[in-house]
Scaffold this active site. Structure first.
Site, PDB file in Angstrom:
ATOM      1  CB  CYS A 109     -12.581 -25.484 -38.718  1.00  0.00           C
ATOM      2  SG  CYS A 109     -13.338 -26.816 -37.814  1.00  0.00           S
ATOM      3  CB  ILE A 110     -12.205 -29.156 -43.123  1.00  0.00           C
ATOM      4  CG1 ILE A 110     -12.976 -29.903 -44.219  1.00  0.00           C
ATOM      5  CG2 ILE A 110     -11.039 -29.976 -42.612  1.00  0.00           C
ATOM      6  CD1 ILE A 110     -12.160 -30.144 -45.480  1.00  0.00           C
ATOM      7  CB  SER A 141      -5.685 -38.445 -50.203  1.00  0.00           C
ATOM      8  OG  SER A 141      -6.297 -39.034 -51.319  1.00  0.00           O
ATOM      9  CD  GLN A 201     -16.554 -38.911 -41.228  1.00  0.00           C
ATOM     10  OE1 GLN A 201     -16.128 -40.002 -40.875  1.00  0.00           O
ATOM     11  NE2 GLN A 201     -16.499 -37.836 -40.452  1.00  0.00           N
ATOM     12  CB  SER A 250      -7.525 -33.431 -37.037  1.00  0.00           C
ATOM     13  OG  SER A 250      -8.202 -33.520 -38.266  1.00  0.00           O
ATOM     14  CD  GLU A 253      -6.001 -21.741 -38.372  1.00  0.00           C
ATOM     15  OE1 GLU A 253      -5.785 -22.373 -37.316  1.00  0.00           O
ATOM     16  OE2 GLU A 253      -6.685 -20.713 -38.424  1.00  0.00           O
ATOM     17  NE  ARG A 312     -22.601 -41.556 -48.171  1.00  0.00           N
ATOM     18  CZ  ARG A 312     -23.895 -41.303 -48.008  1.00  0.00           C
ATOM     19  NH1 ARG A 312     -24.503 -40.436 -48.811  1.00  0.00           N
ATOM     20  NH2 ARG A 312     -24.577 -41.883 -47.044  1.00  0.00           N
ATOM     21  N   GLY A 313     -16.215 -39.285 -50.637  1.00  0.00           N
ATOM     22  CA  GLY A 313     -15.498 -38.310 -51.467  1.00  0.00           C
ATOM     23  C   GLY A 313     -15.853 -36.873 -51.181  1.00  0.00           C
ATOM     24  CE  LYS A 371      -8.626 -37.601 -52.238  1.00  0.00           C
ATOM     25  NZ  LYS A 371      -9.092 -38.751 -51.452  1.00  0.00           N
ATOM     26  CB  THR A 425     -17.200 -34.972 -44.201  1.00  0.00           C
ATOM     27  OG1 THR A 425     -16.385 -34.257 -45.121  1.00  0.00           O
ATOM     28  CG2 THR A 425     -18.341 -35.629 -44.959  1.00  0.00           C
TER      29      THR A 425
END
Length: 478
Positions: free
Chosen positions: A334-335, A381, A342, A372, A368, A344-345, A348, A337
């Site tokens: 799960c990730i 990207s 958000q 989304s 996984e 702002r890099g 990544k 920001t």
């Protein structure tokens, strides 16, 4: 008009005027999820069909195109399965009991936008959710990724259409007893489809949640939910927060600091050792992640929290979680920001350090699936930039074209072979020429990559990473 408004109920569909539309004449089709009455004026909670749920909102009657009203089709109700909240067979006796039980506080609950019958299902949902608190001693949650409907595209909040990742990749055929699974959205209750928190205050920032999160019921009627930005404990008032801050000694996430460069730090948090923090983190994350289902055990997970440092402490920017042991080579579960960080890099950067950890572990990894909408954009990207960086650094020997294999790209980047292939296909780099596959880099691809890398100022420095992988298979139950 008043008589027409009275026939609009949950499940009806009709065109609704969206706010902040460039084209004011655009009236997307929307479904009515809930109706509430405030001082004699009706408000409708709508979900725009084929748009992301984060755009759902309360609207006034003047924004409804009542001429094109579609009433819900009557369908046979199905019983509850696996103890999950959902539709169940109706009977006159059950309806009478429900009505008599809920009658005394019907009006107050409608003022909060939750009709009586939905409120009872909401209560049952939370009773089931927190019942394990008494059984296990702790309650915590963890998310599932939800496969999209076949052939349907989902719109991000910017209106960009993106195909969801192929849901057949990386999904286990049988349920796993630990970790996160792919969840079945057919059991979604109407209440869990509605945002239940109006505003969250986290440090200097006030955030508007995008999705439902199962915070305690008594907090859902507050105008502002206050969170301690260091331990993420939720409190009902500013006074309670101020009192809590006098007692809270944390100025950074609990756990080991594994990376620091400049003001950016990463902390590794064990879901077993820091259950309260992990649960609070997941509750906050659920406000901004639709693809997340509740789980009661954070023991099998590690959480990597990214922070930004100033004189007051280490402020949370985002995080990712991963399983301690993954049979599918997942290096990220799960990730997120947080919204105010958000674009702002940082997304990544979270992805990059997940692959750096895989590099130290001597493994290739993959997130996984399915991803989304925003996760898919970030990964596509990152994969594109990482792979193009490798290809453009290749040097020719003896005047011949440089050569590299898919396995070599995978070993260098720690990106799983299947993700390397899908990225090369997405970029249209693979061509078949004279009996062999070749990679062709056009000028447009090269120029686009160079422009993107000039904008990418934040990078992980492997020299600043202090991480020792653990063999969790030898540690019993984590």
């Amino acid at each position: 008009m008043r008589n027409v408004e009275n026939v609009i109920t949950e499940g009806c569909r009709l065109p609704v005027l969206r706010k902040n539309q460039v084209n004011e004449d655009e009236w997307p089709l929307a479904e009515i999820l809930s109706v509430k009455d405030i001082l004699g004026k009706k408000l409708y909670y709508v979900h725009y069909i084929d748009f992301n749920k984060r755009l759902d909102e309360w609207v006034t009657p003047d924004r409804l195109d009542i001429k094109k009203l579609q009433f819900p089709k009557k369908e046979a109700k199905t019983p509850m399965k696996d103890g999950l909240p959902g539709s169940r067979p109706s009977s006159p006796e059950r309806d009478v009991v429900r009505e008599s039980t809920l009658q005394p506080c019907c009006d107050s609950r409608r003022r909060n936008g939750i009709p009586p019958l939905q409120w009872q299902r909401y209560t049952e949902y939370h009773m089931q959710l927190f019942s394990n608190l008494h059984h296990n001693g702790t309650t915590s949650i963890q998310r599932h990724l939800i496969p999209p409907q076949p052939g349907r595209k989902r719109k991000s909040c910017g209106g960009t259409d993106e195909d969801s990742q192929d849901s057949s990749d990386g999904i286990p055929s049988a349920p796993r007893m630990t970790g996160s699974l792919v969840s079945d959205r057919s059991h979604d209750d109407i209440v869990t489809r509605m945002k239940n928190i109006d505003c969250i205050e986290l440090g200097r920032h006030r955030l508007k949640p995008w999705y439902f999160s199962p915070y305690p019921q008594e907090l859902t009627s507050l105008l502002i939910l206050y969170l301690c930005e260091f331990c993420l404990k939720y409190l009902k008032s500013l006074k309670c927060l101020q009192r809590h801050l006098t007692k809270c000694n944390l100025r950074h996430p609990p756990g080991n600091e594994i990376y620091r460069k400049g003001t950016i730090s990463f902390f590794e948090i064990d879901g077993r050792k820091n259950k309260a923090y992990s649960q609070n983190l997941c509750l906050l994350a659920k406000c901004f992640l639709d693809h997340k289902t509740l789980y009661y055990d954070t023991d099998p997970f590690l959480f990597y929290v990214m922070t930004e440092y100033d004189s007051k402490g280490f402020h949370i920017v985002g995080y990712f979680s991963k399983e301690k042991e993954s049979t599918e080579d997942y290096n990220l579960a799960c990730i997120l920001t947080l919204p105010h960080y958000q674009r702002r890099g940082y997304g990544k950067l979270l992805i990059e350090i997940s692959y750096e950890l895989s590099q130290v572990e001597g493994k290739t990894g993959t997130p996984e699936k399915p991803l989304s909408d925003l996760g898919l954009l970030s990964y596509r990207s990152y994969w594109s930039q990482t792979i193009l960086e490798i290809l453009m650094d290749l040097k020719s020997e003896n005047g011949e074209r440089p050569q590299i294999t898919i396995n070599e790209i995978s070993e260098i980047t720690s990106v799983k072979k299947e993700d390397v292939i899908s990225t090369l296909q997405y970029l249209n780099l693979i061509n078949y020429y004279k009996g062999q596959y070749i990679l062709t880099l056009s000028e447009d691809i090269v120029e686009g990559h160079e422009r993107a890398m000039q904008k990418r100022h934040l990078r992980i420095d492997p020299k600043c990473l202090h991480f020792t992988p653990k063999d969790w298979s030898k540690r019993g139950k984590w």
